[in-house]
Design a protein around this motif. Structure first.
Motif, PDB file in Angstrom:
ATOM      1  N   VAL A   1     103.040  26.997  77.867  1.00  0.00           N
ATOM      2  CA  VAL A   1     102.355  28.008  78.621  1.00  0.00           C
ATOM      3  C   VAL A   1     101.059  27.654  80.193  1.00  0.00           C
ATOM      4  O   VAL A   1     100.926  27.387  80.448  1.00  0.00           O
ATOM      5  N   PHE A   2     101.210  25.385  80.048  1.00  0.00           N
ATOM      6  CA  PHE A   2     100.544  24.632  80.664  1.00  0.00           C
ATOM      7  C   PHE A   2     101.489  24.582  82.177  1.00  0.00           C
ATOM      8  O   PHE A   2     102.321  24.460  81.829  1.00  0.00           O
ATOM      9  N   PRO A   3     100.515  24.407  82.659  1.00  0.00           N
ATOM     10  CA  PRO A   3     101.046  23.551  84.133  1.00  0.00           C
ATOM     11  C   PRO A   3     102.210  22.252  84.290  1.00  0.00           C
ATOM     12  O   PRO A   3     101.733  21.436  82.664  1.00  0.00           O
ATOM     13  N   LYS A   4     103.164  22.120  84.519  1.00  0.00           N
ATOM     14  CA  LYS A   4     103.686  21.242  84.629  1.00  0.00           C
ATOM     15  C   LYS A   4     103.639  19.525  84.272  1.00  0.00           C
ATOM     16  O   LYS A   4     103.608  18.852  83.488  1.00  0.00           O
ATOM     17  N   TRP A   5     102.423  19.609  84.629  1.00  0.00           N
ATOM     18  CA  TRP A   5     101.770  17.975  85.380  1.00  0.00           C
ATOM     19  C   TRP A   5     101.133  18.054  83.835  1.00  0.00           C
ATOM     20  O   TRP A   5     100.997  16.732  83.721  1.00  0.00           O
ATOM     21  N   MET A   6      99.857  19.202  83.201  1.00  0.00           N
ATOM     22  CA  MET A   6      99.728  18.979  82.341  1.00  0.00           C
ATOM     23  C   MET A   6     100.534  18.880  80.802  1.00  0.00           C
ATOM     24  O   MET A   6     100.522  18.703  80.051  1.00  0.00           O
ATOM     25  N   GLN A   7     102.386  19.421  81.023  1.00  0.00           N
ATOM     26  CA  GLN A   7     102.539  19.229  79.750  1.00  0.00           C
ATOM     27  C   GLN A   7     103.300  17.619  79.578  1.00  0.00           C
ATOM     28  O   GLN A   7     103.369  17.386  78.927  1.00  0.00           O
ATOM     29  N   PHE A   8     103.026  17.303  80.474  1.00  0.00           N
ATOM     30  CA  PHE A   8     103.223  15.753  80.594  1.00  0.00           C
ATOM     31  C   PHE A   8     102.745  14.713  79.861  1.00  0.00           C
ATOM     32  O   PHE A   8     103.251  14.512  78.657  1.00  0.00           O
ATOM     33  N   PHE A   9     100.995  15.237  79.315  1.00  0.00           N
ATOM     34  CA  PHE A   9     100.096  14.758  78.506  1.00  0.00           C
ATOM     35  C   PHE A   9      99.589  15.808  77.054  1.00  0.00           C
ATOM     36  O   PHE A   9      99.717  14.256  76.383  1.00  0.00           O
ATOM     37  N   CYS A  10     100.823  16.470  77.651  1.00  0.00           N
ATOM     38  CA  CYS A  10     100.825  17.297  75.777  1.00  0.00           C
ATOM     39  C   CYS A  10     101.866  16.851  75.321  1.00  0.00           C
ATOM     40  O   CYS A  10     101.875  16.784  73.545  1.00  0.00           O
ATOM     41  N   ASN A  11     102.941  16.150  75.828  1.00  0.00           N
ATOM     42  CA  ASN A  11     104.542  15.559  75.214  1.00  0.00           C
ATOM     43  C   ASN A  11     103.622  14.805  74.381  1.00  0.00           C
ATOM     44  O   ASN A  11     104.345  13.251  74.082  1.00  0.00           O
ATOM     45  N   LEU A  12     102.732  13.698  75.625  1.00  0.00           N
ATOM     46  CA  LEU A  12     102.544  12.470  74.855  1.00  0.00           C
ATOM     47  C   LEU A  12     101.439  12.374  73.217  1.00  0.00           C
ATOM     48  O   LEU A  12     101.368  11.555  72.197  1.00  0.00           O
ATOM     49  N   LEU A  13     101.413  13.318  73.300  1.00  0.00           N
ATOM     50  CA  LEU A  13      99.906  13.750  71.858  1.00  0.00           C
ATOM     51  C   LEU A  13     101.780  13.400  70.395  1.00  0.00           C
ATOM     52  O   LEU A  13     102.661  14.140  70.491  1.00  0.00           O
ATOM     53  N   PRO A  14     101.079  12.983  69.205  1.00  0.00           N
ATOM     54  CA  PRO A  14     101.126  13.012  67.691  1.00  0.00           C
ATOM     55  C   PRO A  14     101.558  13.853  67.477  1.00  0.00           C
ATOM     56  O   PRO A  14     102.287  15.263  67.066  1.00  0.00           O
ATOM     57  N   LEU A  15     100.501  15.191  67.591  1.00  0.00           N
ATOM     58  CA  LEU A  15     100.159  16.332  66.757  1.00  0.00           C
ATOM     59  C   LEU A  15     101.382  17.401  67.220  1.00  0.00           C
ATOM     60  O   LEU A  15     102.035  18.549  66.665  1.00  0.00           O
ATOM     61  N   THR A  16     101.919  17.117  68.621  1.00  0.00           N
ATOM     62  CA  THR A  16     102.506  17.619  69.435  1.00  0.00           C
ATOM     63  C   THR A  16     103.996  17.999  69.107  1.00  0.00           C
ATOM     64  O   THR A  16     104.829  18.350  68.682  1.00  0.00           O
ATOM     65  N   HIS A  17     104.451  15.939  68.479  1.00  0.00           N
ATOM     66  CA  HIS A  17     105.583  16.096  68.021  1.00  0.00           C
ATOM     67  C   HIS A  17     106.257  16.850  66.151  1.00  0.00           C
ATOM     68  O   HIS A  17     106.423  16.853  65.849  1.00  0.00           O
ATOM     69  N   PHE A  18     104.904  16.842  65.885  1.00  0.00           N
ATOM     70  CA  PHE A  18     104.833  17.013  64.411  1.00  0.00           C
ATOM     71  C   PHE A  18     105.066  17.962  64.809  1.00  0.00           C
ATOM     72  O   PHE A  18     106.504  18.719  63.832  1.00  0.00           O
ATOM     73  N   ASN A  19     104.060  19.530  65.496  1.00  0.00           N
ATOM     74  CA  ASN A  19     104.666  21.076  65.306  1.00  0.00           C
ATOM     75  C   ASN A  19     106.193  20.887  65.721  1.00  0.00           C
ATOM     76  O   ASN A  19     106.506  21.870  64.677  1.00  0.00           O
ATOM     77  N   ASN A  20     106.461  20.690  66.863  1.00  0.00           N
ATOM     78  CA  ASN A  20     108.083  20.880  67.467  1.00  0.00           C
ATOM     79  C   ASN A  20     108.235  20.534  66.496  1.00  0.00           C
ATOM     80  O   ASN A  20     109.941  21.101  65.950  1.00  0.00           O
ATOM     81  N   ALA A  21     108.901  18.628  65.107  1.00  0.00           N
ATOM     82  CA  ALA A  21     109.538  18.964  64.445  1.00  0.00           C
ATOM     83  C   ALA A  21     109.669  19.821  63.336  1.00  0.00           C
ATOM     84  O   ALA A  21     110.282  20.095  62.801  1.00  0.00           O
ATOM     85  N   MET A  22     108.083  20.296  63.079  1.00  0.00           N
ATOM     86  CA  MET A  22     108.370  21.193  62.054  1.00  0.00           C
ATOM     87  C   MET A  22     109.172  22.401  62.436  1.00  0.00           C
ATOM     88  O   MET A  22     109.944  22.728  61.242  1.00  0.00           O
ATOM     89  N   ARG A  23     108.421  23.177  63.625  1.00  0.00           N
ATOM     90  CA  ARG A  23     108.737  24.476  63.736  1.00  0.00           C
ATOM     91  C   ARG A  23     110.795  23.905  64.369  1.00  0.00           C
ATOM     92  O   ARG A  23     111.578  25.244  63.599  1.00  0.00           O
ATOM     93  N   ASP A  24     111.210  23.277  64.558  1.00  0.00           N
ATOM     94  CA  ASP A  24     113.006  23.100  64.681  1.00  0.00           C
ATOM     95  C   ASP A  24     113.190  22.797  62.962  1.00  0.00           C
ATOM     96  O   ASP A  24     114.407  23.440  62.672  1.00  0.00           O
TER      97      ASP A  24
END
Length: 368
Positions: free
Chosen positions: A309-332
């Motif tokens: 839902v965030f702009p493309k440029w902000m998604q880059f920073f979102c995808n650097l955060l460790p919690l993002t990868h925990f959330n993605n991995a758990m949902r997968d």
């Protein structure tokens, strides 16, 4: 002959004492269990009436030179996704897109075009009904403006082809985010306040008067925090599964993989707690230091709403955060049926964060 001093037994004693202290702390229980459960209950009860999503795809065999397609792609409430056939099939099965639209010329020439929809059992019926209503409205407007005295230019076939699918509920998105919220809060705030308090009250200094080594002191206190948070994870996942039908694709196996993933994430987050407990001068400075790490992740890591839902440029920073990868991995793992091995990229990024964080923690950690 004197019995040899056991470092392990001393560590376990510290762990038991630490666990008792955690369970007696209202703030620890509220932040780790209370708040996440409140969010899960709220989103769980409103999950059945969540907003309508009208993501669609256009069949590659469609006639895209007709006026129906031209208008549909301009409607703001309909988002057309362009993906491969395999990706579209997966998205249909999981309810990520409402339907695949196929517009073809009619051999009978009346109407001139036929609109066919392919959906799945995972799609909410009301979403499909809204899409059909929009398409019929588009066709009616074209007829009124350009062909008022002629038969309808197109017809939406009422029979929708449906493929088998797994229902994606609101809880399947929100529960992983709230478990991450709990782990991050406990790992950072819990460890920060715990070790600052132990140092300030000279508890760590008193430990030095005993034969136990520094390593076992840290392990004992850390183990208490890990056990408490694993119990918290069991409670959160258990309530979500029993009360709101949170998806565990492979049942108990998926549940165990979630616990392992939670353990890895917690260890990473605790590292920053060690840093904060060392750099803070007093208790009032702990929350600002802790929020530098936690607040951006609560807001940007897909905890309450998707990262896209965030702009493309902000998604880059979102995808650097460790919690993002925990959330993605758990949902997968929970909904997609992925294994721990198949989410190696997300786990790898969390481990890299852990290495960096603990490298700093070792440098700045203070005992007195």
């Amino acid at each position: 002959m004197d019995k040899e001093y056991s470092q392990v037994q001393a560590m376990l004693s510290i762990t038991r004492a630490g666990l008792k202290a955690i369970f007696r702390s209202p703030s620890a229980v509220i932040f780790s269990i209370g708040f996440p459960l409140i969010f899960i209950l709220v989103f769980g009860f409103i999950g059945g009436s969540s907003g309508i999503s009208l993501n669609v795809a256009i069949d590659k065999k469609s006639d895209t030179l007709n006026p129906v397609y031209t208008i549909v792609k301009q409607i703001p409430s309909i988002k057309i996704k362009e993906k491969t056939d395999l990706e579209l099939k997966e998205d249909l099965e999981k309810g990520r897109i409402t339907a695949v639209i196929n517009i073809q010329k009619n051999d009978a020439q009346n109407p001139a075009y036929v609109v066919k929809l392919t959906s799945s059992e995972a799609v909410k019926p009301q979403n499909l009904q809204v899409l059909q209503s929009i398409l019929n409205s588009v066709i009616g407007k074209i007829n009124q403006q350009h062909y008022p005295d002629a038969p309808s230019i197109a017809e939406v076939q009422p029979d929708v082809q449906k493929i088998p699918g797994r229902v994606y509920r609101q809880i399947d998105f929100i529960l992983p985010g709230q478990l991450g919220f709990s782990l991050l809060s406990a790992g950072v705030f819990g460890v920060s306040f715990l070790f600052f308090s132990l140092r300030q009250q000279l508890v760590l200094k008193r430990f030095f008067a005993t034969p136990i080594t520094k390593t076992y002191i840290v392990l004992g206190e850390a183990l208490a925090r890990v056990i408490f948070q694993m119990i918290t994870a069991v409670i959160i996942v258990g309530i979500g599964t029993v009360a709101f039908h949170f998806t565990l694709v492979h049942g108990f196996t998926t549940f165990l993989e979630i616990l392992v993933l939670s353990f890895i994430a917690l260890i990473v987050f605790m590292g920053y707690g060690f840093i904060v407990s060392s750099v803070a001068k007093n208790e009032s400075t702990i929350p600002p230091f802790a929020n530098l790490f936690t607040l951006p992740q609560f807001l940007l890591a897909g905890t309450f709403f998707p990262v896209d839902v965030f702009p493309k440029w902000m998604q880059f920073f979102c995808n650097l955060l460790p919690l993002t990868h925990f959330n993605n991995a758990m949902r997968d793992i929970a909904f997609e049926g992925a294994s721990l091995i198949s989410v190696w990229k997300e786990i790898g990024i969390m481990v890299i964060w852990g290495v960096l964080i603990y490298a700093v923690a070792i440098k700045v950690f203070k005992w007195e």
